[in-house]
Write a protein that holds these residues in place. Structure first.
Motif, PDB file in Angstrom:
ATOM      1  N   UNK A  82       0.830  -1.206   0.000  1.00 26.18           N
ATOM      2  CA  UNK A  82       0.000   0.000   0.000  1.00 26.18           C
ATOM      3  C   UNK A  82       0.860   1.249   0.000  1.00 26.18           C
ATOM      4  N   UNK A  83       0.326   2.279   0.607  1.00 27.32           N
ATOM      5  CA  UNK A  83       0.972   3.599   0.543  1.00 27.32           C
ATOM      6  C   UNK A  83       2.322   3.647   1.258  1.00 27.32           C
ATOM      7  N   UNK A  84       2.678   2.592   2.021  1.00 25.10           N
ATOM      8  CA  UNK A  84       3.948   2.653   2.755  1.00 25.10           C
ATOM      9  C   UNK A  84       5.142   2.718   1.815  1.00 25.10           C
ATOM     10  N   UNK A  85       4.944   2.397   0.531  1.00 28.88           N
ATOM     11  CA  UNK A  85       6.098   2.484  -0.383  1.00 28.88           C
ATOM     12  C   UNK A  85       6.171   3.839  -1.080  1.00 28.88           C
ATOM     13  N   UNK A  86       5.219   4.726  -0.767  1.00 30.83           N
ATOM     14  CA  UNK A  86       5.250   6.039  -1.425  1.00 30.83           C
ATOM     15  C   UNK A  86       6.582   6.775  -1.239  1.00 30.83           C
ATOM     16  N   UNK A  87       7.232   6.712  -0.031  1.00 30.69           N
ATOM     17  CA  UNK A  87       8.537   7.382   0.092  1.00 30.69           C
ATOM     18  C   UNK A  87       9.548   6.878  -0.938  1.00 30.69           C
ATOM     19  N   UNK A  91      13.484  -1.279 -10.202  1.00 31.61           N
ATOM     20  CA  UNK A  91      14.860  -1.354  -9.677  1.00 31.61           C
ATOM     21  C   UNK A  91      15.044  -0.630  -8.341  1.00 31.61           C
ATOM     22  N   UNK A  92      14.333   0.500  -8.149  1.00 30.72           N
ATOM     23  CA  UNK A  92      14.476   1.218  -6.886  1.00 30.72           C
ATOM     24  C   UNK A  92      13.902   0.409  -5.726  1.00 30.72           C
ATOM     25  N   UNK A  93      12.740  -0.223  -5.945  1.00 30.00           N
ATOM     26  CA  UNK A  93      12.151  -1.066  -4.891  1.00 30.00           C
ATOM     27  C   UNK A  93      13.124  -2.190  -4.531  1.00 30.00           C
ATOM     28  N   UNK A  94      13.773  -2.681  -5.564  1.00 27.76           N
ATOM     29  CA  UNK A  94      14.733  -3.769  -5.351  1.00 27.76           C
ATOM     30  C   UNK A  94      15.911  -3.294  -4.510  1.00 27.76           C
ATOM     31  N   UNK A 147      -1.036   1.463 -10.289  1.00 36.29           N
ATOM     32  CA  UNK A 147      -1.368   0.898  -8.982  1.00 36.29           C
ATOM     33  C   UNK A 147      -0.123   0.392  -8.255  1.00 36.29           C
ATOM     34  N   UNK A 148       0.951   0.075  -9.018  1.00 38.02           N
ATOM     35  CA  UNK A 148       2.213  -0.270  -8.368  1.00 38.02           C
ATOM     36  C   UNK A 148       2.721   0.931  -7.576  1.00 38.02           C
ATOM     37  N   UNK A 149       2.494   2.123  -8.112  1.00 31.61           N
ATOM     38  CA  UNK A 149       2.946   3.349  -7.458  1.00 31.61           C
ATOM     39  C   UNK A 149       2.309   3.577  -6.102  1.00 31.61           C
ATOM     40  N   UNK A 150       1.155   2.975  -5.832  1.00 36.83           N
ATOM     41  CA  UNK A 150       0.557   3.106  -4.495  1.00 36.83           C
ATOM     42  C   UNK A 150       0.585   1.756  -3.754  1.00 36.83           C
ATOM     43  N   UNK A 198       1.790   5.876   6.627  1.00 38.38           N
ATOM     44  CA  UNK A 198       0.693   4.931   6.813  1.00 38.38           C
ATOM     45  C   UNK A 198       0.393   4.249   5.490  1.00 38.38           C
ATOM     46  N   UNK A 199      -0.348   3.193   5.571  1.00 39.32           N
ATOM     47  CA  UNK A 199      -0.763   2.500   4.360  1.00 39.32           C
ATOM     48  C   UNK A 199      -2.061   1.774   4.631  1.00 39.32           C
ATOM     49  N   UNK A 200      -2.909   1.756   3.634  1.00 38.80           N
ATOM     50  CA  UNK A 200      -4.141   0.985   3.726  1.00 38.80           C
ATOM     51  C   UNK A 200      -4.199   0.167   2.454  1.00 38.80           C
ATOM     52  N   UNK A 201      -4.038  -1.119   2.597  1.00 43.78           N
ATOM     53  CA  UNK A 201      -3.874  -1.950   1.404  1.00 43.78           C
ATOM     54  C   UNK A 201      -5.154  -2.710   1.128  1.00 43.78           C
ATOM     55  N   UNK A 202      -5.590  -2.604  -0.126  1.00 44.06           N
ATOM     56  CA  UNK A 202      -6.790  -3.342  -0.513  1.00 44.06           C
ATOM     57  C   UNK A 202      -6.495  -4.825  -0.574  1.00 44.06           C
TER      58      UNK A 202
END
Lengths: 616, 373
Positions: free
Chosen positions: A325-330, A402-405, A446-449, A541-545
């Motif tokens: 969810x949104x926790x990866x926004x940073x 690549x950045x997530x990795x 949707x990967x972006x959120x 925070x994150x709210x994941x569907x």
């Protein structure tokens, strides 16, 4: 002729006899020399061979199992120990009448008829001088009672063996793991000889991961036995080397605080020290009582645990896969800044939805009315989805993945625990390979959120938070704090650095500042949760569907079954400037990261900042 | 005339021996053999004094029996021979009909006051009967005489084999055969006989009991059934081989002391000797046996009566066969046959029979002066 037949010729007969006796004597001598050559063969040329066989007959090697190392918390509280397990044994040879003895013992003990049955089975297959187990797991009271009357029952003995006990029951159950009876599969990758006297082996968690350290080395006893296998005497002994004690990075008080903070939610909390990778608390709920396993769990009990829809045996902390969810926004924000496609000050208007060209699907924001004009840092603070849809689209999956990795997402962390899952790091190649389909722009959005194909484990998220806290320096998360041989000094385990994520300091500061304002700015999603905290926190925070909502359908949580509610997430670290601790919280079906996950994190961080671990 | 000596005990002993019609070199050798065997038996029996005392009593009775028989003139034995044989044969029939069963075979006859094996009597009765039969005509025996005498061997051997006790049957048969051999059977008959035996071997195989066949098969490959029928022979070769040249020392044989070696006081006592006293101990025993056998043959050759010569010579060779079959079995050269090691194995019946036969051997020699004078 006939006349002559009747007369014995003494000289002739004596001479016949002498000749024949001589032949016979030679025959005897020949046969005796065959025996002598056979003896020479056996006792001279084959002596070594027969000596070895005679020694093999005579000497048996018996294994002496080592004591298993204990497991302590970081501060030295015992979390797994060895306690004596008493059982009643009967040596048939020394008992005049076995059934009568059993009847007599019934006056002092509650004996299950099943025990008697099983004992009789063991009895029929055993040798009379062997001590045969009758009743397992005697209580202290029973041991005391039996000790007092034992002299009246020769051949009845109480023997003690060692069994694992976990004083805290279900606390940190998944981190510690449990031991159980060894089966063939356990020994496949291990040295069978070293386990020849051992009953229990680590099955999960640290008990399994650090099995080699905990187990120690088996000792041996050479005993002389007779043809019936009875031990005549012990010839020599090689003592076993006890397993090493483990000190875990986990602090009991923080672990307890974290387990309490999660309330009745299923989910996971991981509290980690960014500077070392030490995991201070690792919660996976629901848990289970570790003490069910060492003595052998009953079929009924196991099925109850295994069929529970909340899956208490499942280690969510390292095996649970969640959309971040949104926790990866940073991280997406950092990707944007690093690529230069997003300036710190660039604004976008958020109307509450986003449209792709040539696509009539509306990509919605969590806030239906929209956030209005937002900057990148606002989008982190308020968790605006629209800006991240737009940014992700401009970046493309080939920059995001690549950045997530680099932050370790979708990759095993290497934590010293069992069954760690990898998660999914979506990319163009991944989709081609796994699904055989091209990547669609909508999927980038949707990967972006942190939705879509992407799944992460709680430990990956916690380590991502720790990496942010370290401003790019990443360590391998670990549960092992130190090992100890006997009563010697602790040997501390070293922090294992992993290749750093190199980000420009100003870009990093920008994102961390936005994360700080998430907890400090009135508009921040975690503002309420961290109001009046005495330490500055950077969080997200994150709210994941849990599942996708069809186009045009109202999101009505009231009518959804609990199982379909969104997961609530929070990641963060504190203090902002010199971070001491990073955290990841996942409350399954908690619905809101800001109002459920963030307050849980607050409680855990409060506990940390009042504990001895907090550096004043 | 003997001069007065500084050691009067020795001449006195010889005097007594002469008086009792004993051949003192043979008697001394028998006592030495028994003594040596008793030392081994003490270890094999787990240092049991009771066993040793019973063993000594057996030997005492047997020694007395030897003296008795040494003083019976061969002429008398010759006269008794047919009756003795008849009694033995009757015993064999009886045992087949109403005999006591021990270890799966009917061998014992219980007369109320004594329990004995008729097959044991036959060990002496058969050579007596054959010598008696052969001696009715001048030597060497003709083919007809041999054929007529063969029945005296075949009938008891067949009955003993029915018990079933193939080992004793063969030993009894061979004692009869030795008489014929020593009587000077022509070599062409001897070789024909050997040929017949060779042809008859397959027949014998088909008439053997399953356990007997198993013994032979086990003998050929003991490792095929190491814990079953091969166990005895494997453990006994291990015992002997592990003894080496000097042995593990008295009471120190792990194979025998820890009971890996079965029947160590009876049939397999030679393995105890081999384990605890090594090659030297085993060879010393063989030397004693050799002396006894050659001395017996030597004094027998001096006998003046053909009957006595044939009987005593046959008994000497039978004694040798006992020793050879037992040691051959224990060392793995021959199949397992239940034959004790003469005068060393624990057990009373066979000891009495053996000492009676030595009594007869001594009588053959001791009575020559009476006959010539």
């Amino acid at each position: 002729m006939k006349q002559k037949d009747k007369i014995h010729d003494q000289y002739l007969e004596a001479s016949i006899f002498r000749k024949r006796a001589m032949i016979a004597a030679l025959f005897c001598a020949a046969l005796f020399s065959i025996i002598v050559s056979r003896l020479l063969f056996l006792q001279w040329s084959s002596h070594d061979y027969y000596s070895t066989r005679s020694e093999n007959n005579r000497i048996q090697i018996q294994a002496v199992p080592p004591n298993r190392g204990l497991i302590y918390s970081r501060s030295g509280v015992v979390m797994a120990e060895n306690v004596p397990n008493y059982r009643l044994e009967i040596t048939p040879e020394q008992v005049a009448n076995v059934p009568a003895t059993i009847t007599a013992l019934k006056q002092y003990l509650d004996i299950d008829p099943k025990d008697i049955n099983q004992f009789q089975q063991r009895l029929s297959g055993a040798r009379s001088f062997q001590s045969i187990p009758f009743i397992f797991d005697l209580s202290f009271d029973e041991v005391a009672k039996l000790s007092a009357i034992k002299h009246r029952f020769p051949g009845v003995n109480i023997t003690a063996s060692s069994v694992r006990r976990y004083p805290f029951g279900s606390l940190a159950s998944h981190a510690i793991g449990y031991v159980g009876r060894i089966n063939d599969a356990d020994l496949l990758e291990r040295d069978k000889a070293n386990y020849s006297g051992t009953d229990l082996i680590g099955k999960t968690g640290v008990e399994r991961y650090h099995e080699d350290t905990l187990h120690g080395s088996v000792g041996f006893k050479h005993v002389e036995v007779n043809a019936q296998g009875r031990i005549i005497k012990t010839l020599n002994t090689t003592p076993p080397i006890a397993g090493r004690n483990l000190f875990l990075t986990i602090d009991i008080e923080l672990q307890r605080a974290a387990e309490t903070a999660l309330q009745s939610y299923s989910g996971s909390i991981i509290l980690i020290q960014p500077s070392t990778g030490d995991i201070l608390a690792m919660v996976s709920k629901p848990g289970f009582d570790l003490n069910l396993f060492p003595k052998g769990i009953s079929q009924k009990e196991f099925e109850r645990l295994n069929q529970n829809t909340d899956h208490p045996l499942f280690n969510r902390a390292v095996s649970g896969l969640y959309p971040p969810g949104s926790t990866i926004k940073p991280i997406i924000a950092l990707t944007g800044l690093e690529s230069g496609l997003q300036t710190p000050k660039g604004q976008i208007f958020c109307p509450g939805f986003y449209l792709l060209p040539n696509d009539d699907r509306r990509y919605r924001d969590w806030k239906r009315t929209g956030h209005g004009l937002v900057r990148l840092d606002d989008a982190i603070i308020e968790s605006c989805d629209i800006l991240f849809y737009d940014l992700s689209l401009r970046l493309g999956i080939d920059r995001i993945s690549p950045m997530l990795k680099r932050f370790g997402l979708g990759q095993v962390t290497g934590i010293d625990n069992t069954a760690e899952a990898r998660g999914t790091l979506p990319s163009r190649e991944w989709k081609k390979k796994m699904r055989g389909k091209p990547w669609y722009p909508g999927e980038t959005l949707i990967t972006g959120i942190g939705q879509g194909y992407m799944t992460m484990t709680p430990v990956q998220l916690a380590n991502m938070a720790a990496t942010l806290a370290n401003r790019g320096i990443r360590y391998q998360p670990k549960l092992l704090y130190a090992t100890q041989e006997g009563g010697n000094l602790l040997e501390l385990s070293q922090a294992v650095p992993i290749e750093a994520v190199r980000i420009k300091p100003d870009q990093m500061d920008y994102v961390i500042d936005a994360m700080k304002n998430t907890t400090q700015h009135v508009k921040g999603t975690a503002y309420r949760a961290f109001q009046s905290a005495r330490y500055p926190v950077a969080g997200k925070t994150g709210t994941a569907q849990v599942f996708g909502i069809a186009q045009g359908e109202e999101y009505d949580s009231e009518n959804l079954r609990r199982k379909l509610r969104d997961h609530a997430l929070f990641i963060g670290f504190a203090p902002v400037k010199q971070p001491e601790v990073a955290i990841a919280v996942i409350a399954e079906h908690g619905e809101s990261g800001g109002s459920v996950a963030a307050p849980i994190a607050r409680k855990v961080l409060d506990a940390y900042f009042t504990s001895y671990l907090h550096k004043q | 005339m003997l001069k007065p000596s500084s050691k009067p005990a020795a001449p006195l002993f010889f005097k007594i021996a002469n008086l009792l019609r004993l051949d003192y070199p043979l008697a001394i050798a028998l006592v030495l053999l028994f003594g040596w065997g008793t030392v081994v038996l003490y270890s094999a029996a787990g240092e049991s004094f009771n066993a040793i005392i019973r063993h000594l009593i057996h030997f005492g009775i047997a020694f007395f029996a030897m003296i008795v028989f040494a003083n019976i003139p061969p002429a008398l034995l010759q006269k008794w021979s047919p009756y003795f044989f008849a009694v033995g044969l009757l015993g064999l029939f009886t045992v087949l009909l109403i005999g006591d069963t021990g270890k799966g075979a009917q061998r014992w006859l219980d007369l109320g006051f004594i329990r004995f094996q008729p097959s044991e009597i036959m060990k002496i009765a058969v050579p007596m009967a054959v010598a008696w039969s052969i001696n009715r005509h001048p030597l060497p025996p003709t083919l007809f005489q041999i054929m007529a005498t063969a029945g005296l061997i075949i009938a008891p051997a067949f009955l003993i084999a029915q018990q079933p006790d193939l080992g004793t049957a063969l030993l009894v048969a061979s004692s009869g055969f030795f008489v014929i051999f020593l009587a000077g059977i022509r070599f062409r008959y001897l070789f024909s006989l050997l040929l017949i035996v060779l042809i008859a071997l397959p027949l014998l195989w088909y008439n053997m009991h399953a356990y007997q066949k198993q013994r032979v098969l086990t003998f050929l490959n003991p490792e095929s059934d190491p814990l079953g029928s091969g166990y005895h022979i494997i453990q006994s070769t291990i015992s002997i081989g592990s003894g080496g040249i000097y042995g593990k020392g008295w009471l120190n044989g792990s194979q025998s002391q820890l009971q890996f070696l079965p029947e160590r006081t009876t049939d397999f006592i030679f393995a105890v000797m081999g384990e605890e006293f090594g090659l030297l101990g085993a060879c010393s025993l063989l030397l004693l046996y050799s002396f006894i056998i050659f001395r017996s043959l030597y004094i027998t050759a001096d006998a003046q009566e053909t009957y006595a010569r044939l009987l005593a010579g046959s008994l000497s060779l039978t004694f040798f066969i006992y020793v050879f079959v037992n040691i051959g079995m224990v060392t793995g050269l021959l199949p397992v046959v239940g034959v004790p090691l003469p005068l060393v194995s624990y057990g009373g019946t066979s000891m009495v029979t053996l000492m009676v036969s030595f009594g007869m051997i001594m009588s053959a020699q001791a009575h020559r002066r009476l006959l010539s004078g």
